[in-house]
Design an enzyme around this catalytic site. Structure first.
Site, mmCIF file in Angstrom:
data_model
loop_
_atom_site.group_PDB
_atom_site.id
_atom_site.type_symbol
_atom_site.label_atom_id
_atom_site.label_comp_id
_atom_site.label_asym_id
_atom_site.label_seq_id
_atom_site.Cartn_x
_atom_site.Cartn_y
_atom_site.Cartn_z
ATOM 1 N N HIS A 129 0.464 -1.291 -0.308
ATOM 2 C CA HIS A 129 -0.406 0.107 -0.126
ATOM 3 C C HIS A 129 1.085 1.580 -0.076
ATOM 4 O O HIS A 129 2.086 0.788 0.937
ATOM 5 C CB HIS A 129 -0.834 0.734 1.228
ATOM 6 C CG HIS A 129 -2.101 -1.028 1.471
ATOM 7 N ND1 HIS A 129 -2.390 -2.475 1.339
ATOM 8 C CD2 HIS A 129 -3.522 -0.712 1.667
ATOM 9 C CE1 HIS A 129 -3.363 -2.517 1.702
ATOM 10 N NE2 HIS A 129 -4.041 -2.052 1.014
ATOM 11 N N ASN A 151 8.344 -4.277 3.465
ATOM 12 C CA ASN A 151 7.125 -3.933 3.640
ATOM 13 C C ASN A 151 6.911 -4.242 4.488
ATOM 14 O O ASN A 151 5.924 -3.295 5.341
ATOM 15 C CB ASN A 151 6.438 -4.549 2.517
ATOM 16 C CG ASN A 151 4.684 -4.356 2.558
ATOM 17 O OD1 ASN A 151 3.961 -3.695 3.020
ATOM 18 N ND2 ASN A 151 3.632 -5.305 2.627
#
Lengths: 260, 89
Positions: A118, A148
């Site tokens: 994201h 991430n």
């Protein structure tokens, strides 16, 4: 008739990605400092771009990389309080508002070994509708899994902590494509780096984190001005060069729990 | 199956879309893996039991799917990552 012709010409130009950069700040000004979206300085990056507007974030999407170039959020403390309640179920999905030839599909990421990272994080989203919107592939880049889940998650947590203290922050998050050769999964280009820039209207200062899209990468912090010159985007066009050099104290990133 | 068990529509390894939240865990469905990330307290109370059951059901489904797979390799082959010239340089 004449007006229709102009409309058709504008639509064609937009489809070709010729006008989108010029129209950038018009569609969802609420997500940007003084209502002004970033300006793409590197002309090669402006091709096939489209602005996408969601409830609490705005995206500039590149049909070349099939990723966002930035996701913009205006984070406020009350919205983050609401964000504590995450939806139990969600789903990654392609952005059907984008032409098929420009968007990422779930299949591009399948079996790639990369996370769907994201840019505007799910953990920032104040309501279920926004949470769902954050799972659009137009808000994702192929991100190293370890990066991430640890380094990046720590930066996202830092930003939320800062917002709770400061009251509000403008945040711009995106990929950087630096170097002669890039990795590619399916039709999606893998960014070499990731950035997150914050601007505090109260303090009149900002700063950015910049990190290679790799496992165990070292996070650099820098001024907005320094970041802009690295990525070829004027991120905060309403600010002066001097304002962009006012460094906000950024907490040291440490590996955090992932909430995106 | 207990009546208290919450039915979840998450078939491990069946798609690239599903995301499930159990406590502080985020569980993502992929075709070649499921990714479980975060942390969770399975507290000694009703809430802990509900979460434990949900997790148990999910892991049970994952084990069943893996066991049913014919010719399960020792390890997945390394993903094939393409290369491209940087269009922005």
């Amino acid at each position: 008739m004449f007006q229709k012709l102009i409309q058709a010409a504008v639509a064609a130009a937009l489809a070709a990605g010729l006008l989108s950069a010029a129209h950038a700040s018009q569609s969802c000004p609420q997500h940007y400092v003084s209502g002004q979206a970033p300006q793409i300085v590197n002309e090669k990056m402006a091709r096939a771009t489209r602005e996408l507007c969601y409830n609490v974030f705005g995206v500039m999407h590149s049909g070349i990389t099939r990723t966002p170039l930035w996701s913009a959020e205006h984070l406020t403390a009350p919205n983050l309080e609401a964000a504590e309640d995450l939806s139990r179920e969600n789903s990654f999905h392609p952005e059907l508002d984008l032409p098929a030839g420009q968007r990422a599909e779930l299949a591009d990421y399948a079996r790639s070994g990369f996370d769907r990272g994201h840019m505007a994080p799910n953990g920032d989203m104040p309501d279920r509708a926004s949470q769902y919107q954050s799972f659009t592939l137009a808000n994702m880049v192929p991100q190293d899994a370890d990066n991430n889940r640890h380094i990046w998650a720590g930066i996202e947590q830092n930003v939320r902590k800062m917002v709770k203290k400061e009251g509000d922050l403008y945040v711009l998050t995106g990929p950087a494509f630096i170097g002669g050769e890039l990795r590619k999964v399916g039709n999606v280009l893998v960014p070499s780096h990731l950035y997150k820039a914050v601007w505090s209207p109260r303090k009149g200062a900002g700063g950015a984190w910049f990190v290679a899209n790799e496992s165990g990468a070292r996070v650099q912090t820098m001024t907005i001005a320094q970041l802009e010159s690295k990525i070829g985007i004027n991120l905060l066009p309403s600010l002066s060069t001097r304002q962009k050099s006012e460094m906000l104290r950024l907490p040291k990133p440490k590996a955090g729990k992932r909430r995106d | 199956m207990s009546k208290k068990e919450v039915k979840i529509a998450f078939e491990p390894y069946s798609n690239e879309a599903d995301v499930l939240q159990i406590g502080g865990l985020t569980i993502e469905n992929r075709l070649d893996r499921i990714t479980i990330d975060g942390d969770i307290d399975l507290t000694m109370d009703q809430a802990g039991l509900a979460r434990a059951r949900e997790l148990y059901q999910l892991l049970g489904a994952a084990v069943a799917r893996l066991e049913a797979q014919k010719a399960l390799p020792e390890h997945l082959p390394a993903p094939t990552i393409g290369k491209a010239d940087n269009p922005f340089e």
